[in-house]
Design a protein around this motif. Structure first.
Motif, PDB file in Angstrom:
ATOM      1  N   ASP A 108      31.946  31.439  50.867  1.00 34.86           N
ATOM      2  CA  ASP A 108      32.574  30.114  50.944  1.00 34.86           C
ATOM      3  C   ASP A 108      33.146  29.655  49.608  1.00 34.86           C
ATOM      4  OD1 ASP A 108      31.788  29.413  53.780  1.00 34.86           O
ATOM      5  OD2 ASP A 108      29.823  29.833  52.905  1.00 34.86           O
ATOM      6  N   VAL A 109      32.420  29.922  48.532  1.00 32.17           N
ATOM      7  CA  VAL A 109      32.822  29.458  47.203  1.00 32.17           C
ATOM      8  C   VAL A 109      32.550  30.560  46.186  1.00 32.17           C
ATOM      9  CG1 VAL A 109      32.454  27.708  45.405  1.00 32.17           C
ATOM     10  CG2 VAL A 109      32.248  27.069  47.826  1.00 32.17           C
ATOM     11  N   VAL A 110      33.473  30.724  45.241  1.00 36.20           N
ATOM     12  CA  VAL A 110      33.265  31.628  44.115  1.00 36.20           C
ATOM     13  C   VAL A 110      33.293  30.813  42.832  1.00 36.20           C
ATOM     14  CG1 VAL A 110      34.217  33.538  42.754  1.00 36.20           C
ATOM     15  CG2 VAL A 110      34.219  33.664  45.253  1.00 36.20           C
ATOM     16  N   VAL A 111      32.314  31.061  41.971  1.00 31.63           N
ATOM     17  CA  VAL A 111      32.252  30.403  40.666  1.00 31.63           C
ATOM     18  C   VAL A 111      32.291  31.489  39.588  1.00 31.63           C
ATOM     19  CG1 VAL A 111      30.862  28.964  39.131  1.00 31.63           C
ATOM     20  CG2 VAL A 111      30.906  28.475  41.591  1.00 31.63           C
ATOM     21  N   ALA A 112      33.103  31.260  38.571  1.00 32.63           N
ATOM     22  CA  ALA A 112      33.162  32.159  37.412  1.00 32.63           C
ATOM     23  C   ALA A 112      33.003  31.297  36.171  1.00 32.63           C
ATOM     24  CB  ALA A 112      34.488  32.906  37.380  1.00 32.63           C
ATOM     25  N   SER A 113      31.925  31.520  35.417  1.00 38.58           N
ATOM     26  CA  SER A 113      31.688  30.691  34.241  1.00 38.58           C
ATOM     27  C   SER A 113      31.515  31.551  32.988  1.00 38.58           C
ATOM     28  CB  SER A 113      30.450  29.811  34.442  1.00 38.58           C
ATOM     29  OG  SER A 113      29.297  30.595  34.592  1.00 38.58           O
ATOM     30  N   TYR A 114      32.300  31.201  31.979  1.00 42.43           N
ATOM     31  CA  TYR A 114      32.214  31.873  30.675  1.00 42.43           C
ATOM     32  C   TYR A 114      32.246  33.390  30.792  1.00 42.43           C
ATOM     33  CZ  TYR A 114      31.579  27.866  27.586  1.00 42.43           C
ATOM     34  OH  TYR A 114      31.782  26.735  26.840  1.00 42.43           O
ATOM     35  N   ALA A 115      33.079  33.893  31.674  1.00 43.12           N
ATOM     36  CA  ALA A 115      33.181  35.345  31.834  1.00 43.12           C
ATOM     37  C   ALA A 115      34.614  35.790  32.102  1.00 43.12           C
ATOM     38  CB  ALA A 115      32.272  35.813  32.966  1.00 43.12           C
ATOM     39  N   LEU A 116      35.377  34.975  32.813  1.00 39.55           N
ATOM     40  CA  LEU A 116      36.723  35.381  33.204  1.00 39.55           C
ATOM     41  C   LEU A 116      37.631  35.564  31.986  1.00 39.55           C
ATOM     42  CD1 LEU A 116      38.339  36.009  35.757  1.00 39.55           C
ATOM     43  CD2 LEU A 116      38.979  33.599  35.874  1.00 39.55           C
ATOM     44  N   TYR A 117      37.406  34.772  30.946  1.00 41.98           N
ATOM     45  CA  TYR A 117      38.240  34.905  29.753  1.00 41.98           C
ATOM     46  C   TYR A 117      38.142  36.307  29.145  1.00 41.98           C
ATOM     47  CZ  TYR A 117      34.396  34.854  26.349  1.00 41.98           C
ATOM     48  OH  TYR A 117      33.288  35.184  25.617  1.00 41.98           O
ATOM     49  N   MET A 118      37.025  36.989  29.397  1.00 45.01           N
ATOM     50  CA  MET A 118      36.854  38.334  28.834  1.00 45.01           C
ATOM     51  C   MET A 118      37.880  39.307  29.399  1.00 45.01           C
ATOM     52  SD  MET A 118      32.741  38.698  28.751  1.00 45.01           S
ATOM     53  CE  MET A 118      31.711  37.417  28.033  1.00 45.01           C
ATOM     54  N   ALA A 119      38.298  39.078  30.655  1.00 39.20           N
ATOM     55  CA  ALA A 119      39.332  39.935  31.237  1.00 39.20           C
ATOM     56  C   ALA A 119      40.625  39.790  30.443  1.00 39.20           C
ATOM     57  CB  ALA A 119      39.556  39.581  32.706  1.00 39.20           C
ATOM     58  N   TYR A 120      40.965  38.561  30.079  1.00 37.76           N
ATOM     59  CA  TYR A 120      42.174  38.334  29.281  1.00 37.76           C
ATOM     60  C   TYR A 120      42.019  38.930  27.893  1.00 37.76           C
ATOM     61  CZ  TYR A 120      46.138  35.916  27.183  1.00 37.76           C
ATOM     62  OH  TYR A 120      47.321  35.629  26.535  1.00 37.76           O
ATOM     63  N   ASP A 121      40.846  38.762  27.316  1.00 37.34           N
ATOM     64  CA  ASP A 121      40.584  39.298  25.974  1.00 37.34           C
ATOM     65  C   ASP A 121      40.753  40.813  25.957  1.00 37.34           C
ATOM     66  OD1 ASP A 121      39.753  39.233  23.246  1.00 37.34           O
ATOM     67  OD2 ASP A 121      37.713  39.736  23.850  1.00 37.34           O
ATOM     68  N   GLU A 122      40.337  41.465  27.038  1.00 40.94           N
ATOM     69  CA  GLU A 122      40.389  42.925  27.102  1.00 40.94           C
ATOM     70  C   GLU A 122      41.766  43.461  27.461  1.00 40.94           C
ATOM     71  OE1 GLU A 122      37.365  43.977  29.876  1.00 40.94           O
ATOM     72  OE2 GLU A 122      35.738  43.284  28.582  1.00 40.94           O
ATOM     73  N   GLY A 123      42.478  42.767  28.371  1.00 37.51           N
ATOM     74  CA  GLY A 123      43.723  43.350  28.851  1.00 37.51           C
ATOM     75  C   GLY A 123      44.873  42.397  29.065  1.00 37.51           C
ATOM     76  N   GLY A 124      44.785  41.199  28.511  1.00 37.72           N
ATOM     77  CA  GLY A 124      45.881  40.254  28.624  1.00 37.72           C
ATOM     78  C   GLY A 124      46.068  39.713  30.034  1.00 37.72           C
ATOM     79  N   GLU A 125      47.270  39.218  30.292  1.00 40.20           N
ATOM     80  CA  GLU A 125      47.544  38.540  31.559  1.00 40.20           C
ATOM     81  C   GLU A 125      47.395  39.456  32.769  1.00 40.20           C
ATOM     82  OE1 GLU A 125      51.168  36.038  33.666  1.00 40.20           O
ATOM     83  OE2 GLU A 125      50.990  36.022  31.474  1.00 40.20           O
TER      84      GLU A 125
END
Length: 200
Positions: A108-125
């Motif tokens: 029903d709901v997905v929460v992402a906290s203090y982790a999703l930014y790591m995807a950008y840090d590793e591989g950009g947009e």
């Protein structure tokens, strides 16, 4: 959080919990996310990038169950230990990533906290896009991102991390079929986005 410590050898889940408890911006961000995550008592919530389960445990009283997913087995063991010690029975923890959340049931709901930014840090947009597409494939009604991102001009961050612009995250959420319904800015580089599945 101590970002430099986070990347040093020997940084433990217990260290993370202690740093999190002392980080005012993190605590404000998590509190807002928990208060404004649109969940119902009967909902199944997925906490992707759950780490030590901080957000999962906060959400647990408000829903049927929380599925915590992370790629770090040591931190998952620690989160399970916390669940046992606290007697929390409606939270479970398993291996999963943004691209492959490893969830086979209706969500029903997905929460992402203090982790999703790591995807950008590793591989950009492009890596951030793949991460958002991965969690949106669970087809939740709502997606909540409580994370690091720039809400204004980009600030120097040194060599240890790159953060996306809030507009970039919002556009990728829109591309994945979500509309922003709430935004809370905690600081120039921390905030919460609440997004709902676009209908019609």
């Amino acid at each position: 959080m101590s970002e430099s410590g986070e990347r040093s050898h020997g940084y433990t889940p217990r260290d993370y919990d202690e740093d999190s408890a002392a980080d005012e911006a993190y605590q404000t961000c998590v509190s807002y996310a928990v208060e404004h995550t649109p969940i119902r008592r009967e909902d199944t919530v997925v906490d992707v990038g759950t780490g030590t389960g901080i957000v999962a445990f906060e959400l647990a009283p408000n829903c049927e169950r929380v599925l915590g997913r992370d790629v770090n087995d040591e931190w998952l063991r620690y989160a399970r230990q916390k669940a046992t010690e606290r007697g929390v029975e409606n939270v479970s923890f398993g291996h999963g990533s943004f691209r492959e959340p490893n969830v086979d049931e209706a969500v029903d709901v997905v929460v992402a906290s203090y982790a999703l930014y790591m995807a950008y840090d590793e591989g950009g947009e492009e890596e951030l896009r793949a991460a958002i597409e991965g969690i949106s494939s669970l087809n939740p009604r709502h997606l909540v991102v409580a994370d690091k991102m720039f809400f204004g001009p980009a600030e120097p961050r040194g060599d240890y991390e790159r953060l996306p612009q809030m507009g970039t995250v919002a556009n990728l959420l829109a591309d994945a079929g979500f509309t922003l319904t709430d935004v809370e800015i905690v600081s120039g580089s921390v905030g919460v986005l609440v997004a709902s599945r676009t209908t019609g």
